[in-house]
Design a protein around this motif. Structure first.
Motif, mmCIF file in Angstrom:
data_model
loop_
_atom_site.group_PDB
_atom_site.id
_atom_site.type_symbol
_atom_site.label_atom_id
_atom_site.label_comp_id
_atom_site.label_asym_id
_atom_site.label_seq_id
_atom_site.Cartn_x
_atom_site.Cartn_y
_atom_site.Cartn_z
ATOM 1 N N PHE A 1 0.858 -1.183 0.000
ATOM 2 C CA PHE A 1 0.000 0.000 0.000
ATOM 3 C C PHE A 1 0.899 1.240 0.000
ATOM 4 O O PHE A 1 1.741 1.402 0.888
ATOM 5 C CB PHE A 1 -0.926 0.019 1.212
ATOM 6 N N ILE A 2 0.712 2.112 -0.994
ATOM 7 C CA ILE A 2 1.537 3.306 -1.153
ATOM 8 C C ILE A 2 0.671 4.533 -0.890
ATOM 9 O O ILE A 2 -0.417 4.668 -1.450
ATOM 10 C CB ILE A 2 2.140 3.372 -2.571
ATOM 11 N N THR A 3 1.161 5.430 -0.012
ATOM 12 C CA THR A 3 0.403 6.635 0.301
ATOM 13 C C THR A 3 1.371 7.772 0.586
ATOM 14 O O THR A 3 2.422 7.560 1.209
ATOM 15 C CB THR A 3 -0.511 6.415 1.517
ATOM 16 N N PRO A 4 1.051 8.975 0.141
ATOM 17 C CA PRO A 4 1.908 10.133 0.458
ATOM 18 C C PRO A 4 1.596 10.755 1.815
ATOM 19 O O PRO A 4 2.261 11.695 2.221
ATOM 20 C CB PRO A 4 1.580 11.103 -0.673
ATOM 21 N N GLN A 5 0.605 10.245 2.523
ATOM 22 C CA GLN A 5 0.186 10.862 3.766
ATOM 23 C C GLN A 5 0.847 10.178 4.961
ATOM 24 O O GLN A 5 1.559 9.181 4.823
ATOM 25 C CB GLN A 5 -1.340 10.803 3.889
ATOM 26 N N ASP A 6 0.566 10.719 6.164
ATOM 27 C CA ASP A 6 1.200 10.245 7.377
ATOM 28 C C ASP A 6 0.637 8.894 7.793
ATOM 29 O O ASP A 6 -0.581 8.681 7.759
ATOM 30 C CB ASP A 6 0.965 11.268 8.500
ATOM 31 N N VAL A 7 1.503 7.953 8.187
ATOM 32 C CA VAL A 7 1.092 6.629 8.639
ATOM 33 C C VAL A 7 1.659 6.338 10.020
ATOM 34 O O VAL A 7 1.889 5.176 10.368
ATOM 35 C CB VAL A 7 1.535 5.544 7.623
ATOM 36 N N SER A 8 1.903 7.385 10.817
ATOM 37 C CA SER A 8 2.477 7.175 12.147
ATOM 38 C C SER A 8 1.510 6.454 13.088
ATOM 39 O O SER A 8 1.940 5.863 14.075
ATOM 40 C CB SER A 8 2.869 8.526 12.748
ATOM 41 N N SER A 9 0.206 6.485 12.795
ATOM 42 C CA SER A 9 -0.762 5.812 13.658
ATOM 43 C C SER A 9 -0.813 4.314 13.428
ATOM 44 O O SER A 9 -1.441 3.597 14.211
ATOM 45 C CB SER A 9 -2.158 6.402 13.415
ATOM 46 N N VAL A 10 -0.165 3.805 12.375
ATOM 47 C CA VAL A 10 -0.189 2.373 12.067
ATOM 48 C C VAL A 10 0.866 1.677 12.922
ATOM 49 O O VAL A 10 2.036 2.080 12.949
ATOM 50 C CB VAL A 10 0.080 2.125 10.573
ATOM 51 N N THR A 11 0.461 0.634 13.645
ATOM 52 C CA THR A 11 1.362 -0.128 14.514
ATOM 53 C C THR A 11 1.943 -1.306 13.757
ATOM 54 O O THR A 11 1.195 -2.097 13.165
ATOM 55 C CB THR A 11 0.605 -0.630 15.755
ATOM 56 N N THR A 12 3.254 -1.418 13.756
ATOM 57 C CA THR A 12 3.908 -2.509 13.028
ATOM 58 C C THR A 12 3.910 -3.778 13.868
ATOM 59 O O THR A 12 3.786 -3.731 15.086
ATOM 60 C CB THR A 12 5.349 -2.119 12.680
ATOM 61 N N ASP A 13 4.044 -4.915 13.188
ATOM 62 C CA ASP A 13 4.159 -6.221 13.819
ATOM 63 C C ASP A 13 4.897 -7.139 12.854
ATOM 64 O O ASP A 13 5.303 -6.704 11.774
ATOM 65 C CB ASP A 13 2.768 -6.768 14.194
ATOM 66 N N PRO A 14 5.127 -8.421 13.221
ATOM 67 C CA PRO A 14 5.873 -9.302 12.306
ATOM 68 C C PRO A 14 5.251 -9.443 10.931
ATOM 69 O O PRO A 14 5.957 -9.734 9.961
ATOM 70 C CB PRO A 14 5.872 -10.640 13.069
ATOM 71 N N MET A 15 3.932 -9.234 10.792
ATOM 72 C CA MET A 15 3.291 -9.345 9.485
ATOM 73 C C MET A 15 3.134 -8.001 8.786
ATOM 74 O O MET A 15 2.780 -7.969 7.611
ATOM 75 C CB MET A 15 1.903 -9.999 9.633
ATOM 76 N N LEU A 16 3.360 -6.893 9.489
ATOM 77 C CA LEU A 16 3.126 -5.570 8.929
ATOM 78 C C LEU A 16 4.389 -4.726 9.070
ATOM 79 O O LEU A 16 4.902 -4.546 10.173
ATOM 80 C CB LEU A 16 1.950 -4.890 9.651
#
Length: 542
Positions: free
Chosen positions: A500-515
């Motif tokens: 998924f490609i986006t020019p906007q802010d993604v700081s609210s997305v929490t990473t994990d082993p699958m993400l």
């Protein structure tokens, strides 16, 4: 120093509970309430309410600001239990406050009755004093008028003295009553302030209780609606599973029939090949039968089945034509008796071959009919699969739109090879339905497109999927909802890879082993005379 200068933190105190703050900080000085030290405002948990002392009364201030609540990942069952416990605590506190209010009102009424009684007594005494003063004035006037007479005024003087004594006693009683009234006024004022404070808190508690009750009722209604939808979807899923099981049984039966007919066809082709080899080597039927044996599975698998384009009647007519040519050839040669025996043997052998060929043709015809029926059944099954995929796509499309409070369907036209989106902006308002996607706003059209891609993605088998700038026209709430839906879909299909490609802010997305979240470094810019200029990549080869 900053907190002292701007927030006056030295004048504020924080306690765990209201009772603890009153026990440690509330004092009484000279019959008046006060706060220990230089403290002016005392705050206590859990809501941040505060109290202060102004004059002779204590003022309680309730914190009207509601706590921020999370909108994603909330455990509704725990929230429901917490709301129930909070409602019980509020009811308990309300009952205590009501008892305290009734007690204060009772004390207020008692003090009011005593105050009214003292006031009436003071008024009666004032009236009596006025009468006594009038009598004294009249007596004095009589005394002044009687100074010229030589009479015995001892009795009148005694009456005046008695009246003066009574007047002094009444004045002393009046002073005493005024002091008692003055002493009762602060207490009455304090009781009034406590009653007002209790009334205000009761009103606030009642409002919060009503709000919590309404919120609980709305949540229970929403929960029942979700349960109904879940039951419907479970019933539909069970029905689809039964259909899939029936179709799998049919497919297994068709596969078994195809294998059976295919083996039979290869067996016929194998015997035909053996007879052709015997004819080429000049062996008769007896010798050819000595070398014939049942083929193995590997030999049958090695035989290729050729499609027969012509009908069996064509080959039957061809055989009859060849038989006529043979008869004509016999008449032309006029063979003798010995030639006739040889010809008879050849005829029998040829007849057996022809009968074998006819049997083979009949078997091939049956195989063709069976394969034709199989193709028709496969086509019917394919149409069922196509209808299943269309219904599944429409169902998932509606589920994704329901997360935003909308609904919709996907209408497939298999004849013309087109599909149409039907979107209802408000799932509770049928008048908001739109069949033309162009009539939607940019954000609504983008969210509908994402919902369609998610729905179609369940039926696609592509290993890689890339989605670019999908959230350009979405508002923050819809964008957050869309990103969460895409992440859930991607995690549900772990055997595929999503980008998924986006020019906007993604700081609210929490990473994990699958993400994983990868951020590109901004390009460096050079400063030139005309302003900033973006650099270019050097592709020159050394």
């Amino acid at each position: 120093n900053c907190l002292v200068d701007h927030c006056k933190i030295e004048e504020r105190a924080l306690a765990r509970t209201r009772e603890e703050s009153e026990q440690k900080l509330l004092i009484e000085e000279g019959g008046k309430l006060a706060i220990r030290g230089k403290i002016k405002n005392v705050y206590f948990l859990p809501r941040g309410d505060s109290w202060s002392v102004k004059g002779t009364s204590k003022t309680l201030v309730s914190n009207d600001k509601e706590k921020l609540r999370e909108s994603i990942g909330v455990d509704r069952s725990k929230a429901l239990e917490e709301a129930s416990r909070e409602a019980e605590n509020v009811k308990h506190e309300l009952s205590i406050l009501r008892r305290e209010e009734s007690k204060l009102e009772h004390q207020h009424r008692e003090k009011q009755v005593a105050w009214n009684k003292a006031k009436k007594e003071a008024l009666s005494l004032q009236s009596f004093m006025d009468k006594i003063i009038e009598q004294i004035d009249s007596i004095k006037s009589e005394q002044d008028s009687a100074e010229t007479f030589d009479t015995d005024t001892s009795d009148l003087e005694q009456d005046v003295e008695n009246a003066q004594n009574d007047l002094d006693g009444i004045k002393a009683r009046e002073g005493t009553l005024k002091e008692e009234i003055a002493m009762k006024i602060p207490e009455v004022e304090e009781i009034k302030s406590r009653v007002d404070e209790t009334t205000a808190r009761n009103s606030k508690v009642l409002q919060e209780l009503r709000a919590a009750s309404e919120e609980l009722t709305a949540y229970m209604s929403t929960l029942s609606q979700r349960d109904e939808k879940l039951e419907k979807k479970r019933a539909k899923l069970k029905q689809l599973q039964e259909i899939v099981a029936i179709q799998e049984e049919k497919i297994n039966e068709i596969t078994a029939d195809v294998k059976k007919y295919l083996r039979h066809s290869r067996l016929l082709a194998y015997h035909r090949m053996k007879r052709e080899e015997a004819d080429n080597e000049g062996l008769d039927d007896t010798q050819a039968s000595q070398f014939s044996h049942d083929p193995t599975d590997d030999e049958l698998e090695a035989i290729e089945i050729n499609d027969v384009d012509k009908d069996s009647r064509y080959y039957r007519a061809k055989i009859e034509k060849l038989a006529k040519k043979i008869d004509q050839e016999k008449e032309r040669r006029k063979a003798n008796k010995e030639d006739a025996l040889a010809a008879l043997e050849k005829y029998r052998r040829a007849k057996e071959i022809v009968e074998g060929k006819m049997a083979q043709l009949e078997e091939i015809r049956k195989v063709k009919e069976n394969l034709t029926q199989d193709v028709l059944r496969r086509k019917e099954r394919w149409e069922q699969f196509r209808e299943h995929i269309a219904n599944k796509t429409s169902l998932i499309f509606d589920e994704v739109l329901n997360k935003k409070g909308s609904s919709g369907t996907v209408e497939f036209d298999h004849e013309s090879g087109t599909l149409e989106l039907v979107v209802q902006k408000d799932s509770a308002d049928a008048n908001s339905q739109q069949k033309d996607a162009k009539a939607l706003s940019g954000g609504e059209r983008s969210y509908a497109t994402i919902a369609l891609l998610i729905a179609l993605g369940e039926s696609l088998e592509t290993p890689f999927r890339i989605l670019d700038e999908f959230d350009v026209f979405l508002d923050p709430v819809t964008r957050k909802m869309t990103i969460q839906a895409l992440i859930e879909m991607a995690k549900g299909m772990a055997h595929r890879q999503f980008v998924f490609i986006t020019p906007q802010d993604v700081s609210s997305v929490t990473t994990d082993p699958m993400l994983k979240v990868l951020k590109m470094t901004p390009p460096s810019r050079n400063t030139i005379a005309g302003g900033l200029s973006q650099q270019t990549l050097n592709f020159s080869q050394s």
